[in-house]
Design a protein around this motif. Sequence first.
Motif, PDB file in Angstrom:
ATOM      1  N   THR A   1      72.654   1.380 -18.134  1.00 14.15           N
ATOM      2  CA  THR A   1      71.476   0.978 -17.368  1.00 14.15           C
ATOM      3  C   THR A   1      71.819   0.779 -15.901  1.00 14.15           C
ATOM      4  O   THR A   1      71.074   1.213 -15.005  1.00 14.15           O
ATOM      5  N   LEU A   2      72.935   0.129 -15.636  1.00 14.42           N
ATOM      6  CA  LEU A   2      73.348  -0.110 -14.254  1.00 14.42           C
ATOM      7  C   LEU A   2      73.634   1.203 -13.527  1.00 14.42           C
ATOM      8  O   LEU A   2      73.257   1.373 -12.362  1.00 14.42           O
ATOM      9  N   GLN A   3      74.291   2.150 -14.202  1.00 16.85           N
ATOM     10  CA  GLN A   3      74.582   3.433 -13.572  1.00 16.85           C
ATOM     11  C   GLN A   3      73.308   4.240 -13.350  1.00 16.85           C
ATOM     12  O   GLN A   3      73.154   4.899 -12.315  1.00 16.85           O
ATOM     13  N   ALA A   4      72.397   4.198 -14.314  1.00 12.31           N
ATOM     14  CA  ALA A   4      71.159   4.971 -14.189  1.00 12.31           C
ATOM     15  C   ALA A   4      70.276   4.465 -13.065  1.00 12.31           C
ATOM     16  O   ALA A   4      69.460   5.218 -12.532  1.00 12.31           O
ATOM     17  N   THR A   5      70.425   3.189 -12.694  1.00 14.94           N
ATOM     18  CA  THR A   5      69.591   2.600 -11.642  1.00 14.94           C
ATOM     19  C   THR A   5      70.355   2.323 -10.355  1.00 14.94           C
ATOM     20  O   THR A   5      69.791   1.748  -9.417  1.00 14.94           O
ATOM     21  N   GLY A   6      71.615   2.719 -10.296  1.00 18.51           N
ATOM     22  CA  GLY A   6      72.386   2.512  -9.073  1.00 18.51           C
ATOM     23  C   GLY A   6      72.600   1.060  -8.720  1.00 18.51           C
ATOM     24  O   GLY A   6      72.667   0.695  -7.540  1.00 18.51           O
ATOM     25  N   THR A   7      72.727   0.197  -9.728  1.00 21.78           N
ATOM     26  CA  THR A   7      72.866  -1.242  -9.487  1.00 21.78           C
ATOM     27  C   THR A   7      74.179  -1.796 -10.017  1.00 21.78           C
ATOM     28  O   THR A   7      74.279  -2.991 -10.300  1.00 21.78           O
ATOM     29  N   VAL A   8      75.192  -0.939 -10.151  1.00 23.41           N
ATOM     30  CA  VAL A   8      76.489  -1.419 -10.643  1.00 23.41           C
ATOM     31  C   VAL A   8      77.042  -2.506  -9.729  1.00 23.41           C
ATOM     32  O   VAL A   8      77.691  -3.462 -10.187  1.00 23.41           O
ATOM     33  N   HIS A   9      76.771  -2.384  -8.426  1.00 20.49           N
ATOM     34  CA  HIS A   9      77.311  -3.350  -7.471  1.00 20.49           C
ATOM     35  C   HIS A   9      76.789  -4.758  -7.711  1.00 20.49           C
ATOM     36  O   HIS A   9      77.409  -5.735  -7.267  1.00 20.49           O
ATOM     37  N   LEU A  10      75.693  -4.902  -8.429  1.00 19.42           N
ATOM     38  CA  LEU A  10      75.142  -6.235  -8.685  1.00 19.42           C
ATOM     39  C   LEU A  10      75.940  -6.998  -9.727  1.00 19.42           C
ATOM     40  O   LEU A  10      75.925  -8.233  -9.736  1.00 19.42           O
ATOM     41  N   MET A  11      76.611  -6.297 -10.624  1.00 20.07           N
ATOM     42  CA  MET A  11      77.308  -6.960 -11.716  1.00 20.07           C
ATOM     43  C   MET A  11      78.814  -7.067 -11.483  1.00 20.07           C
ATOM     44  O   MET A  11      79.549  -7.445 -12.388  1.00 20.07           O
ATOM     45  N   VAL A  12      79.270  -6.719 -10.314  1.00 20.96           N
ATOM     46  CA  VAL A  12      80.647  -7.007  -9.914  1.00 20.96           C
ATOM     47  C   VAL A  12      80.559  -7.826  -8.643  1.00 20.96           C
ATOM     48  O   VAL A  12      79.583  -7.737  -7.904  1.00 20.96           O
TER      49      VAL A  12
ATOM     50  N   TRP B   1      86.263   3.295  -0.859  1.00 16.54           N
ATOM     51  CA  TRP B   1      85.481   4.221  -0.054  1.00 16.54           C
ATOM     52  C   TRP B   1      83.988   3.901  -0.145  1.00 16.54           C
ATOM     53  O   TRP B   1      83.272   3.940   0.876  1.00 16.54           O
ATOM     54  N   LEU B   2      83.520   3.567  -1.336  1.00 15.65           N
ATOM     55  CA  LEU B   2      82.094   3.291  -1.499  1.00 15.65           C
ATOM     56  C   LEU B   2      81.700   1.997  -0.803  1.00 15.65           C
ATOM     57  O   LEU B   2      80.628   1.915  -0.183  1.00 15.65           O
ATOM     58  N   SER B   3      82.553   0.987  -0.882  1.00 14.15           N
ATOM     59  CA  SER B   3      82.237  -0.304  -0.275  1.00 14.15           C
ATOM     60  C   SER B   3      82.114  -0.192   1.240  1.00 14.15           C
ATOM     61  O   SER B   3      81.110  -0.607   1.838  1.00 14.15           O
ATOM     62  N   PHE B   4      83.117   0.373   1.878  1.00 14.05           N
ATOM     63  CA  PHE B   4      83.096   0.454   3.332  1.00 14.05           C
ATOM     64  C   PHE B   4      82.092   1.500   3.824  1.00 14.05           C
ATOM     65  O   PHE B   4      81.519   1.349   4.906  1.00 14.05           O
ATOM     66  N   THR B   5      81.870   2.544   3.052  1.00 18.14           N
ATOM     67  CA  THR B   5      80.870   3.545   3.449  1.00 18.14           C
ATOM     68  C   THR B   5      79.472   2.937   3.449  1.00 18.14           C
ATOM     69  O   THR B   5      78.680   3.180   4.374  1.00 18.14           O
ATOM     70  N   ALA B   6      79.150   2.163   2.433  1.00 13.95           N
ATOM     71  CA  ALA B   6      77.823   1.545   2.359  1.00 13.95           C
ATOM     72  C   ALA B   6      77.595   0.602   3.539  1.00 13.95           C
ATOM     73  O   ALA B   6      76.538   0.645   4.189  1.00 13.95           O
ATOM     74  N   VAL B   7      78.591  -0.230   3.835  1.00 11.13           N
ATOM     75  CA  VAL B   7      78.436  -1.169   4.945  1.00 11.13           C
ATOM     76  C   VAL B   7      78.371  -0.424   6.277  1.00 11.13           C
ATOM     77  O   VAL B   7      77.568  -0.761   7.158  1.00 11.13           O
ATOM     78  N   GLY B   8      79.204   0.606   6.429  1.00  8.50           N
ATOM     79  CA  GLY B   8      79.165   1.387   7.664  1.00  8.50           C
ATOM     80  C   GLY B   8      77.824   2.055   7.882  1.00  8.50           C
ATOM     81  O   GLY B   8      77.313   2.098   9.020  1.00  8.50           O
TER      82      GLY B   8
ATOM     83  N   ARG C   1      64.325  -0.537   3.782  1.00  5.35           N
ATOM     84  CA  ARG C   1      65.170   0.403   4.506  1.00  5.35           C
ATOM     85  C   ARG C   1      66.637   0.192   4.209  1.00  5.35           C
ATOM     86  O   ARG C   1      67.426   1.130   4.266  1.00  5.35           O
ATOM     87  N   THR C   2      67.013  -1.017   3.870  1.00  2.65           N
ATOM     88  CA  THR C   2      68.406  -1.253   3.475  1.00  2.65           C
ATOM     89  C   THR C   2      68.772  -0.404   2.264  1.00  2.65           C
ATOM     90  O   THR C   2      69.860   0.192   2.220  1.00  2.65           O
ATOM     91  N   GLN C   3      67.877  -0.309   1.314  1.00  7.11           N
ATOM     92  CA  GLN C   3      68.185   0.416   0.087  1.00  7.11           C
ATOM     93  C   GLN C   3      68.235   1.926   0.307  1.00  7.11           C
ATOM     94  O   GLN C   3      69.152   2.598  -0.183  1.00  7.11           O
ATOM     95  N   TRP C   4      67.296   2.471   1.046  1.00  4.92           N
ATOM     96  CA  TRP C   4      67.357   3.926   1.213  1.00  4.92           C
ATOM     97  C   TRP C   4      68.474   4.331   2.157  1.00  4.92           C
ATOM     98  O   TRP C   4      69.057   5.407   2.013  1.00  4.92           O
ATOM     99  N   VAL C   5      68.810   3.475   3.125  1.00  3.76           N
ATOM    100  CA  VAL C   5      69.961   3.774   3.994  1.00  3.76           C
ATOM    101  C   VAL C   5      71.247   3.804   3.176  1.00  3.76           C
ATOM    102  O   VAL C   5      72.074   4.717   3.312  1.00  3.76           O
ATOM    103  N   ALA C   6      71.442   2.803   2.312  1.00  4.75           N
ATOM    104  CA  ALA C   6      72.648   2.783   1.471  1.00  4.75           C
ATOM    105  C   ALA C   6      72.670   3.984   0.533  1.00  4.75           C
ATOM    106  O   ALA C   6      73.726   4.591   0.312  1.00  4.75           O
TER     107      ALA C   6
END
Length: 744
Positions: A221-232, A336-343, A364-369
Amino acid sequence: MQISIIALIVGLLSLRVMPWLPSIFWLLSGLLVALLLLRTRLHLFGFFLLGLCWACLSAQWALDDQLAAALDGRTLWITGTVVGLPEWPVVQGQPPTVRFELDDAVSRRAQLPRRIRVSWRTPAEPVKAGQRWRLAVRLKRPDGSLNPYGFDYQAWLLAKRIGATGSVKAGQLVAQGQGLDHWREQVRARIQRYAPEPAQGLMTALILGDGSGLSAEQWQTLQATGTVHLMVISGQHISLIAAVAYAVVFWLMRLGWWPQRVPWLPAACVLSISAALAYGTFAGFAVPVQRACIMVMVALLWRWHFQHLSVWIAFLIALAVVLIYEPLVVLQAGFWLSFTAVGALILAFAARLGPWRWWHMVGRTQWVAAIGLAPFLLALSLPVSLMGPLANIFAVPWLSLLALPLTLLGALLLPWPSLASWVLSAAAWCLTAMFAGLDWFAQGWPVWQGSGVTVAALLLAVLGVLCWLLPRPLLPLLAGLLLCLPLLKPSKEVVADGQAQVWVLDVGQGQAVWVRTAQHSLMYDAGPFMAGFDAGERIVVPVLRGYGQTGLDELLISHADADHAGGAQAILDAVEVKRVVSGQPAEHPPSFAAQDCRAEQWQWDDVWFWRWQWHNAKDSNQKSCVLLIVAQGERLLLTGDLDAAGEAALLADWPWLQVDWLVAGHHGSRTSTSRRFVQAIAPQYALISRGKHNSYGHPHPQVLANLQREQVRIYDTAHDKAVQIYLGRYSEPSSMARQLRFWR
């Protein structure tokens, strides 16, 4: 200053593409030259060289701390302390297995790496963090399956500075747990005791950064919705904790409740930094946590002195400190994913003029990420969630404002069980409701798993993303769309008519062979499903998707043993399979609709295929469905687990049989690949698909002797990894092991 930091960072990042490491002499010489250049006009090159040499030195120290080759496969009694939280993955139908890491491991017989990762099936008693154990471990050098578009387990082990792996045969507890990890273990135990069962894994992930308790369905479910970052434990959680601590002091000051003798700003900064570091340390201090803690510290220290701080300075300092502290972090996808998202977020928001309303910020935060991460997710062979932005707009506020605060409050109240139980129940309801919403989003568009990405396509896509994130007057949005188009095109290698591309995949102790002609595709066997590891899901499907393969014309399962058929269900779930053929069709689930292996001859794109099965077969191995492939006169034979008696029957039915390539039967067992059979078919090459240090002793010395006596060149997936053949070209094979990487 910024240019110098960037030069240092580029040098540190260059470790990722190093094919090999220079000698210690050259590295020390490079460090000396770099220090001399720092005060000259070539100071930027000096910073670059300083970063590169430090990264290479750190990597060399990690490689030097790996298990000696002479100890590979040996069983030794070792003593060590359990670090981190032991993982107890739950697999239905499998005995309980715990995986954990040992630090400061010692043995009387040999020098051991400092850190070792082991697994223990049905341990004598529960293994807990901080305990000291004496264990009999069969040790192995860092190794793992290696396939195109697959996970590089060996690189992951090096990034965590794990010098050996092993399986525990016996053990005895030496000392009870102590230290921070033991305290974290106690918190996990109390959460499992007082929190409702469905949400226990989610709470331990939020509080302790331990995701091992999440079920397979929750991960999907987390992968299908792009929300894995919420559970770590991510930067979002750290920033929230720091902001709450700062806000407490700020509002006490605004309400006049703060003592006037104590300056409020230094107190707010110190409290905020302390809260972020305490939460990060308690949660394991992973890469996103390190990045967030450092950025919070830099920003608050500047705020303390009432100075304006560019957010890019904080970002660059965080990136440099993380890389200096652990250069091997460049081998982890999370870095790479962590710093890319923040950048991407900094680039999008720092370049805008004028205020935005809060709902604009959230959306806009979500579509930018999502846009910023998409090229890198595809480059790392990870799925892209098309529903991710919408799901995050719902889940991020829900988690930040309700679920996470209640979970943390419940953890703080654990010394008072009655209160903790009530608060954790409320937190569990919030998490359950959030997952109900995520499940609804997951029913929308499925995740997009693109094909393999070339370096050129990735660079063009990055330029395209910049077109979308930079202010609109600078570059047209259409240019960004056009630059991203190569990323959407499958990087599918062209197979000419009359030829066949064959991959003998590295699936461990099992078999999976993928055959592709100009317009058709066939999978022979599906890899094993053992001890919770599904080779079909983890290895075969990523290979197919990496090559842009959305379907198979035929899935041919030699027979029903788990090491050949275990991954079939995952393949059927992931891609469209037109036909399933098996040597034992009745042994598979009815959903397979498997057809019997009948003698058949057919042609695809000027490539010929023959199927055969021994009608007098008595057991599962003898019922193996045999496949012969002929392209431009070059022949490949696959016999499954067919034994010597079956090989004799095959020669009786096909007396003309001679081949160029032979996939050794039964993974090199002495019951197959007999000397008479090898002499009759006269192969030039033999491929053995098996797991390293397998308990069956494959390949048997007699089989190797039979092949070597006939001057057959041997390729072994345990050492050569995945092997690629172009049938019809009469050329040498290529193997994944030949790729130059400094960690292999």
